[in-house]
Design a protein around this motif. Structure first.
Motif, PDB file in Angstrom:
ATOM      1  N   SER A 180       0.838  -1.197   0.000  1.00  0.00           N
ATOM      2  CA  SER A 180       0.000   0.000   0.000  1.00  0.00           C
ATOM      3  C   SER A 180       0.869   1.241   0.000  1.00  0.00           C
ATOM      4  O   SER A 180       1.982   1.231   0.531  1.00  0.00           O
ATOM      5  CB  SER A 180      -0.909   0.018   1.224  1.00  0.00           C
ATOM      6  OG  SER A 180      -1.833  -1.044   1.185  1.00  0.00           O
ATOM      7  N   CYS A 181       0.337   2.282  -0.608  1.00  0.00           N
ATOM      8  CA  CYS A 181       0.964   3.599  -0.572  1.00  0.00           C
ATOM      9  C   CYS A 181      -0.097   4.603  -0.156  1.00  0.00           C
ATOM     10  O   CYS A 181      -1.121   4.743  -0.844  1.00  0.00           O
ATOM     11  CB  CYS A 181       1.528   3.984  -1.934  1.00  0.00           C
ATOM     12  SG  CYS A 181       3.243   3.533  -2.173  1.00  0.00           S
ATOM     13  N   THR A 182       0.156   5.284   0.938  1.00  0.00           N
ATOM     14  CA  THR A 182      -0.749   6.326   1.400  1.00  0.00           C
ATOM     15  C   THR A 182      -0.216   7.667   0.924  1.00  0.00           C
ATOM     16  O   THR A 182       0.955   8.001   1.161  1.00  0.00           O
ATOM     17  CB  THR A 182      -0.859   6.323   2.924  1.00  0.00           C
ATOM     18  OG1 THR A 182      -1.334   5.034   3.336  1.00  0.00           O
ATOM     19  CG2 THR A 182      -1.836   7.381   3.393  1.00  0.00           C
ATOM     20  N   ALA A 183      -1.069   8.413   0.225  1.00  0.00           N
ATOM     21  CA  ALA A 183      -0.642   9.665  -0.385  1.00  0.00           C
ATOM     22  C   ALA A 183      -1.060  10.853   0.458  1.00  0.00           C
ATOM     23  O   ALA A 183      -2.093  10.843   1.129  1.00  0.00           O
ATOM     24  CB  ALA A 183      -1.244   9.791  -1.776  1.00  0.00           C
TER      25      ALA A 183
ATOM     26  N   THR B 112      -1.419   6.700 -11.540  1.00  0.00           N
ATOM     27  CA  THR B 112      -0.439   6.134 -10.628  1.00  0.00           C
ATOM     28  C   THR B 112      -0.010   4.754 -11.110  1.00  0.00           C
ATOM     29  O   THR B 112      -0.618   4.174 -12.012  1.00  0.00           O
ATOM     30  CB  THR B 112      -1.019   6.022  -9.210  1.00  0.00           C
ATOM     31  OG1 THR B 112      -2.293   5.375  -9.262  1.00  0.00           O
ATOM     32  CG2 THR B 112      -1.179   7.390  -8.554  1.00  0.00           C
ATOM     33  N   ALA B 113       1.035   4.223 -10.473  1.00  0.00           N
ATOM     34  CA  ALA B 113       1.597   2.973 -10.952  1.00  0.00           C
ATOM     35  C   ALA B 113       2.451   2.317  -9.885  1.00  0.00           C
ATOM     36  O   ALA B 113       2.775   2.927  -8.861  1.00  0.00           O
ATOM     37  CB  ALA B 113       2.457   3.233 -12.190  1.00  0.00           C
ATOM     38  N   TRP B 114       2.803   1.079 -10.157  1.00  0.00           N
ATOM     39  CA  TRP B 114       3.805   0.345  -9.386  1.00  0.00           C
ATOM     40  C   TRP B 114       4.941  -0.054 -10.315  1.00  0.00           C
ATOM     41  O   TRP B 114       4.712  -0.534 -11.430  1.00  0.00           O
ATOM     42  CB  TRP B 114       3.200  -0.902  -8.748  1.00  0.00           C
ATOM     43  CG  TRP B 114       2.288  -0.602  -7.604  1.00  0.00           C
ATOM     44  CD1 TRP B 114       0.933  -0.467  -7.639  1.00  0.00           C
ATOM     45  CD2 TRP B 114       2.667  -0.395  -6.242  1.00  0.00           C
ATOM     46  NE1 TRP B 114       0.444  -0.180  -6.393  1.00  0.00           N
ATOM     47  CE2 TRP B 114       1.494  -0.130  -5.510  1.00  0.00           C
ATOM     48  CE3 TRP B 114       3.886  -0.410  -5.547  1.00  0.00           C
ATOM     49  CZ2 TRP B 114       1.498   0.116  -4.133  1.00  0.00           C
ATOM     50  CZ3 TRP B 114       3.892  -0.168  -4.189  1.00  0.00           C
ATOM     51  CH2 TRP B 114       2.718   0.089  -3.502  1.00  0.00           C
ATOM     52  N   PHE B 115       6.154   0.160  -9.810  1.00  0.00           N
ATOM     53  CA  PHE B 115       7.377  -0.281 -10.469  1.00  0.00           C
ATOM     54  C   PHE B 115       8.078  -1.267  -9.532  1.00  0.00           C
ATOM     55  O   PHE B 115       7.789  -1.319  -8.335  1.00  0.00           O
ATOM     56  CB  PHE B 115       8.334   0.897 -10.706  1.00  0.00           C
ATOM     57  CG  PHE B 115       7.889   1.895 -11.726  1.00  0.00           C
ATOM     58  CD1 PHE B 115       6.871   2.803 -11.451  1.00  0.00           C
ATOM     59  CD2 PHE B 115       8.517   1.964 -12.966  1.00  0.00           C
ATOM     60  CE1 PHE B 115       6.485   3.754 -12.386  1.00  0.00           C
ATOM     61  CE2 PHE B 115       8.144   2.914 -13.906  1.00  0.00           C
ATOM     62  CZ  PHE B 115       7.130   3.815 -13.616  1.00  0.00           C
TER      63      PHE B 115
ATOM     64  N   TYR C 218       8.141   0.016  -5.864  1.00  0.00           N
ATOM     65  CA  TYR C 218       7.938   1.449  -5.695  1.00  0.00           C
ATOM     66  C   TYR C 218       6.580   1.865  -6.243  1.00  0.00           C
ATOM     67  O   TYR C 218       6.237   1.516  -7.380  1.00  0.00           O
ATOM     68  CB  TYR C 218       9.000   2.230  -6.452  1.00  0.00           C
ATOM     69  CG  TYR C 218      10.423   1.977  -6.000  1.00  0.00           C
ATOM     70  CD1 TYR C 218      11.175   0.963  -6.578  1.00  0.00           C
ATOM     71  CD2 TYR C 218      10.998   2.767  -5.008  1.00  0.00           C
ATOM     72  CE1 TYR C 218      12.490   0.727  -6.164  1.00  0.00           C
ATOM     73  CE2 TYR C 218      12.303   2.547  -4.595  1.00  0.00           C
ATOM     74  CZ  TYR C 218      13.039   1.536  -5.178  1.00  0.00           C
ATOM     75  OH  TYR C 218      14.333   1.314  -4.774  1.00  0.00           O
ATOM     76  N   CYS C 219       5.836   2.622  -5.463  1.00  0.00           N
ATOM     77  CA  CYS C 219       4.656   3.265  -6.030  1.00  0.00           C
ATOM     78  C   CYS C 219       5.089   4.585  -6.658  1.00  0.00           C
ATOM     79  O   CYS C 219       6.134   5.140  -6.308  1.00  0.00           O
ATOM     80  CB  CYS C 219       3.587   3.487  -4.963  1.00  0.00           C
ATOM     81  SG  CYS C 219       4.099   4.503  -3.575  1.00  0.00           S
TER      82      CYS C 219
ATOM     83  N   VAL D  40       7.716  10.836 -14.018  1.00  0.00           N
ATOM     84  CA  VAL D  40       7.125  10.504 -12.719  1.00  0.00           C
ATOM     85  C   VAL D  40       7.166  11.725 -11.816  1.00  0.00           C
ATOM     86  O   VAL D  40       8.224  12.345 -11.640  1.00  0.00           O
ATOM     87  CB  VAL D  40       7.867   9.328 -12.070  1.00  0.00           C
ATOM     88  CG1 VAL D  40       7.393   9.103 -10.642  1.00  0.00           C
ATOM     89  CG2 VAL D  40       7.666   8.055 -12.895  1.00  0.00           C
ATOM     90  N   LEU D  41       6.012  12.049 -11.249  1.00  0.00           N
ATOM     91  CA  LEU D  41       5.884  13.205 -10.360  1.00  0.00           C
ATOM     92  C   LEU D  41       6.450  12.905  -8.976  1.00  0.00           C
ATOM     93  O   LEU D  41       7.101  13.748  -8.359  1.00  0.00           O
ATOM     94  CB  LEU D  41       4.417  13.593 -10.249  1.00  0.00           C
ATOM     95  CG  LEU D  41       4.033  14.649  -9.221  1.00  0.00           C
ATOM     96  CD1 LEU D  41       4.639  16.000  -9.599  1.00  0.00           C
ATOM     97  CD2 LEU D  41       2.525  14.757  -9.107  1.00  0.00           C
ATOM     98  N   ALA D  42       6.183  11.699  -8.480  1.00  0.00           N
ATOM     99  CA  ALA D  42       6.605  11.360  -7.120  1.00  0.00           C
ATOM    100  C   ALA D  42       6.789   9.851  -7.008  1.00  0.00           C
ATOM    101  O   ALA D  42       6.081   9.076  -7.665  1.00  0.00           O
ATOM    102  CB  ALA D  42       5.575  11.838  -6.110  1.00  0.00           C
ATOM    103  N   TRP D  43       7.709   9.461  -6.121  1.00  0.00           N
ATOM    104  CA  TRP D  43       7.988   8.052  -5.844  1.00  0.00           C
ATOM    105  C   TRP D  43       7.741   7.749  -4.373  1.00  0.00           C
ATOM    106  O   TRP D  43       7.955   8.608  -3.510  1.00  0.00           O
ATOM    107  CB  TRP D  43       9.448   7.718  -6.134  1.00  0.00           C
ATOM    108  CG  TRP D  43       9.889   7.786  -7.557  1.00  0.00           C
ATOM    109  CD1 TRP D  43      10.517   8.823  -8.179  1.00  0.00           C
ATOM    110  CD2 TRP D  43       9.738   6.759  -8.550  1.00  0.00           C
ATOM    111  NE1 TRP D  43      10.781   8.506  -9.490  1.00  0.00           N
ATOM    112  CE2 TRP D  43      10.322   7.246  -9.745  1.00  0.00           C
ATOM    113  CE3 TRP D  43       9.198   5.470  -8.537  1.00  0.00           C
ATOM    114  CZ2 TRP D  43      10.362   6.486 -10.927  1.00  0.00           C
ATOM    115  CZ3 TRP D  43       9.240   4.725  -9.703  1.00  0.00           C
ATOM    116  CH2 TRP D  43       9.806   5.239 -10.883  1.00  0.00           C
ATOM    117  N   GLY D  44       7.331   6.504  -4.105  1.00  0.00           N
ATOM    118  CA  GLY D  44       7.365   6.027  -2.738  1.00  0.00           C
ATOM    119  C   GLY D  44       8.798   5.668  -2.368  1.00  0.00           C
ATOM    120  O   GLY D  44       9.691   5.660  -3.212  1.00  0.00           O
ATOM    121  N   GLN D  45       8.997   5.347  -1.095  1.00  0.00           N
ATOM    122  CA  GLN D  45      10.361   5.097  -0.625  1.00  0.00           C
ATOM    123  C   GLN D  45      10.850   3.697  -0.955  1.00  0.00           C
ATOM    124  O   GLN D  45      12.036   3.404  -0.817  1.00  0.00           O
ATOM    125  CB  GLN D  45      10.459   5.343   0.895  1.00  0.00           C
ATOM    126  CG  GLN D  45       9.946   4.205   1.768  1.00  0.00           C
ATOM    127  CD  GLN D  45       8.460   4.272   2.045  1.00  0.00           C
ATOM    128  OE1 GLN D  45       7.700   4.905   1.317  1.00  0.00           O
ATOM    129  NE2 GLN D  45       8.043   3.595   3.106  1.00  0.00           N
TER     130      GLN D  45
END
Length: 122
Positions: free
Chosen positions: A20-23, A33-36, A94-95, A109-114
């Motif tokens: 999960s990714c909380t924005a 949005t996406a997952w890599f 990564y989200c 990509v505008l933003a990445w998860g950690q």
């Protein structure tokens, strides 16, 4: 928009995990949005996309039929349900958020998860 990822861990072959990714930020409901994922020694790979409204999804052949991407625009959560996991799914996941409502190849990509580590043991 900023993301905080959760989930991941160690699982046996054939098992399941949910990421999960909380924005935070006001733009999440209006952007694609996406997952890599990135395995050691390999390039980052796009595995699933979902448009701003959640009614269009696309998957890489390597995960199609096993992974499901979804989003909740009220709670601002992006999720990836992974089933029937294989050793080759081992990677850091990564989200990501795009600048546009739908994924556009090369659009950036505008933003990445950690990042969240997923390890599948045989």
């Amino acid at each position: 928009v900023q993301f905080v990822e959760s989930g991941g861990g160690l699982v046996q072959v054939g098992g399941s995990l949910r990421l999960s990714c909380t924005a935070s930020g006001y733009s999440f409901p209006n952007i694609g949005t996406a997952w890599f994922r990135q395995a050691p020694g390999k390039e980052r790979e796009l595995i699933a996309t979902i448009n701003w409204s959640g009614d269009t999804t696309n998957y890489a052949d390597s995960v199609k039929g096993r992974f499901t991407i979804s989003r909740d625009n009220v709670e601002k959560i992006l999720s990836l349900q992974m089933t029937n996991l294989k050793p080759e799914d081992t990677a850091t996941y990564y989200c990501a958020a795009f600048y546009t409502q739908d994924y556009i190849p090369g659009g950036g990509v505008l933003a990445w998860g950690q990042g969240a580590q997923v390890t599948v043991s045989s």
